[in-house]
Design a protein around this motif. Structure first.
Motif, mmCIF file in Angstrom:
data_model
loop_
_atom_site.group_PDB
_atom_site.id
_atom_site.type_symbol
_atom_site.label_atom_id
_atom_site.label_comp_id
_atom_site.label_asym_id
_atom_site.label_seq_id
_atom_site.Cartn_x
_atom_site.Cartn_y
_atom_site.Cartn_z
ATOM 1 N N UNK A 248 0.826 -1.205 0.000
ATOM 2 C CA UNK A 248 0.000 0.000 0.000
ATOM 3 C C UNK A 248 0.862 1.256 0.000
ATOM 4 N N UNK A 249 0.309 2.326 -0.516
ATOM 5 C CA UNK A 249 0.884 3.651 -0.325
ATOM 6 C C UNK A 249 0.279 4.169 0.974
ATOM 7 N N UNK A 250 1.139 4.593 1.902
ATOM 8 C CA UNK A 250 0.658 5.016 3.220
ATOM 9 C C UNK A 250 1.237 6.366 3.628
ATOM 10 N N UNK A 251 0.448 7.084 4.405
ATOM 11 C CA UNK A 251 0.899 8.272 5.110
ATOM 12 C C UNK A 251 0.931 7.873 6.568
ATOM 13 N N UNK A 252 2.101 7.996 7.212
ATOM 14 C CA UNK A 252 2.278 7.586 8.606
ATOM 15 C C UNK A 252 2.481 8.843 9.438
ATOM 16 N N UNK A 253 1.622 8.998 10.439
ATOM 17 C CA UNK A 253 1.630 10.205 11.249
ATOM 18 C C UNK A 253 1.569 9.822 12.715
ATOM 19 N N UNK A 254 2.422 10.415 13.539
ATOM 20 C CA UNK A 254 2.441 10.157 14.984
ATOM 21 C C UNK A 254 1.837 11.341 15.722
ATOM 22 N N UNK A 255 1.094 11.052 16.772
ATOM 23 C CA UNK A 255 0.450 12.110 17.556
ATOM 24 C C UNK A 255 0.008 11.544 18.892
ATOM 25 N N UNK B 296 17.457 10.038 19.340
ATOM 26 C CA UNK B 296 18.591 10.898 19.656
ATOM 27 C C UNK B 296 19.907 10.166 19.732
ATOM 28 N N UNK B 297 19.880 8.920 20.182
ATOM 29 C CA UNK B 297 21.126 8.169 20.322
ATOM 30 C C UNK B 297 21.746 7.848 18.969
ATOM 31 N N UNK B 298 20.940 7.730 17.943
ATOM 32 C CA UNK B 298 21.469 7.436 16.605
ATOM 33 C C UNK B 298 22.244 8.618 16.050
ATOM 34 N N UNK B 299 21.955 9.810 16.581
ATOM 35 C CA UNK B 299 22.641 11.016 16.118
ATOM 36 C C UNK B 299 23.823 11.376 17.009
ATOM 37 N N UNK B 300 24.164 10.502 17.950
ATOM 38 C CA UNK B 300 25.297 10.768 18.817
ATOM 39 C C UNK B 300 24.951 11.615 20.024
ATOM 40 N N UNK B 301 23.703 11.693 20.386
ATOM 41 C CA UNK B 301 23.301 12.474 21.551
ATOM 42 C C UNK B 301 21.807 12.661 21.544
ATOM 43 N N UNK B 302 21.349 13.639 22.286
ATOM 44 C CA UNK B 302 19.917 13.913 22.337
ATOM 45 C C UNK B 302 19.517 14.735 21.123
ATOM 46 N N UNK B 303 18.494 14.285 20.446
ATOM 47 C CA UNK B 303 17.960 14.993 19.285
ATOM 48 C C UNK B 303 16.505 15.320 19.559
ATOM 49 N N UNK B 304 16.055 16.406 18.992
ATOM 50 C CA UNK B 304 14.665 16.798 19.157
ATOM 51 C C UNK B 304 13.753 15.780 18.481
ATOM 52 N N UNK B 305 12.656 15.467 19.116
ATOM 53 C CA UNK B 305 11.671 14.543 18.562
ATOM 54 C C UNK B 305 10.826 15.305 17.540
ATOM 55 N N UNK B 306 10.978 14.946 16.283
ATOM 56 C CA UNK B 306 10.242 15.638 15.222
ATOM 57 C C UNK B 306 9.048 14.828 14.731
ATOM 58 N N UNK B 307 8.724 13.731 15.410
ATOM 59 C CA UNK B 307 7.699 12.826 14.903
ATOM 60 C C UNK B 307 6.304 13.440 14.860
ATOM 61 N N UNK B 308 6.021 14.459 15.657
ATOM 62 C CA UNK B 308 4.703 15.103 15.574
ATOM 63 C C UNK B 308 4.661 16.160 14.483
ATOM 64 N N UNK B 309 5.785 16.714 14.134
ATOM 65 C CA UNK B 309 5.815 17.799 13.157
ATOM 66 C C UNK B 309 6.109 17.356 11.739
#
Length: 191
Positions: free
Chosen positions: A56-63, A143-156
């Motif tokens: 399927x073609x999907x749009x995945x959105x977290x909230x 954040x750990x994948x980027x070598x530290x704390x990263x901002x959570x962008x999953x809602x935006x």
């Protein structure tokens, strides 16, 4: 073919050609979509990959429903749904996944689905916390994948794609609904 159809086809070809020129490893993390158990707003249990994403073609959105008060995006997803029209549930599906499974129960998600006029093909999903974290980690680096704390962008940011084709993209959650819908239709197979 109308001028709009040619223009749409030209933009679609340009988009797909650009993706084809990017090595798969650079385009996105190549890992299988997790096949975790989720529960829909209708109370139905499903395997995320096998039942909701595969083929399927999907749009995945977290909230989260609580987060909707401070950063509302579901109204925009409802506008995307309207732009998709009869393609929703046939050519394109929407997966809205909660990040707060303790409070966003199937009943609470069903109420939200009703409020936003969700039609067949738009699923509001919850599940075990570990399963939802696996999905979020698949679509968004932690954040750990980027070598530290990263901002959570999953809602935006919303992810969209076609798992079978291995094509994935991102779009701002508050982008114009017609722009989002257009990109989704680029991934739909043409007869």
């Amino acid at each position: 073919m109308s001028t709009d159809d040619r223009s749409h086809d030209a933009r679609r070809r340009e988009f797909l050609d650009a993706l084809a020129g990017v090595p798969a490893q650079a385009a996105c993390r190549i890992t299988p979509v997790p096949n975790v158990v989720v529960t829909t707003h209708e109370g139905r249990r499903a395997l995320f990959h096998d039942d909701l994403v595969r083929g399927k073609v999907v749009l995945v959105q977290f909230m989260s429903l609580a987060g909707e008060r401070s950063y509302p995006v579901l109204a925009n997803v409802a506008r995307v749904q309207a732009q998709l029209g009869e393609r929703l549930g046939r050519d394109v599906h929407i997966c809205t996944i909660t990040t707060d499974p303790h409070n966003d129960t199937p009943r609470a998600l069903a109420d939200a689905a009703r409020r936003f006029g969700a039609k067949p093909g738009w699923w509001f999903l919850t599940g075990e916390e570990a399963a939802l974290l696996a999905l979020k980690s698949h679509y968004f680096q932690n954040g750990h994948a980027h070598g530290g704390d990263a901002e959570d962008c999953s809602r935006g940011v919303m992810r969209y794609g076609n798992a079978a084709a291995g094509l994935w993209g991102s779009v701002p959650a508050k982008a114009e609904a017609d722009w989002i819908a257009e990109r989704l239709t680029w991934l739909v197979a043409r007869e």
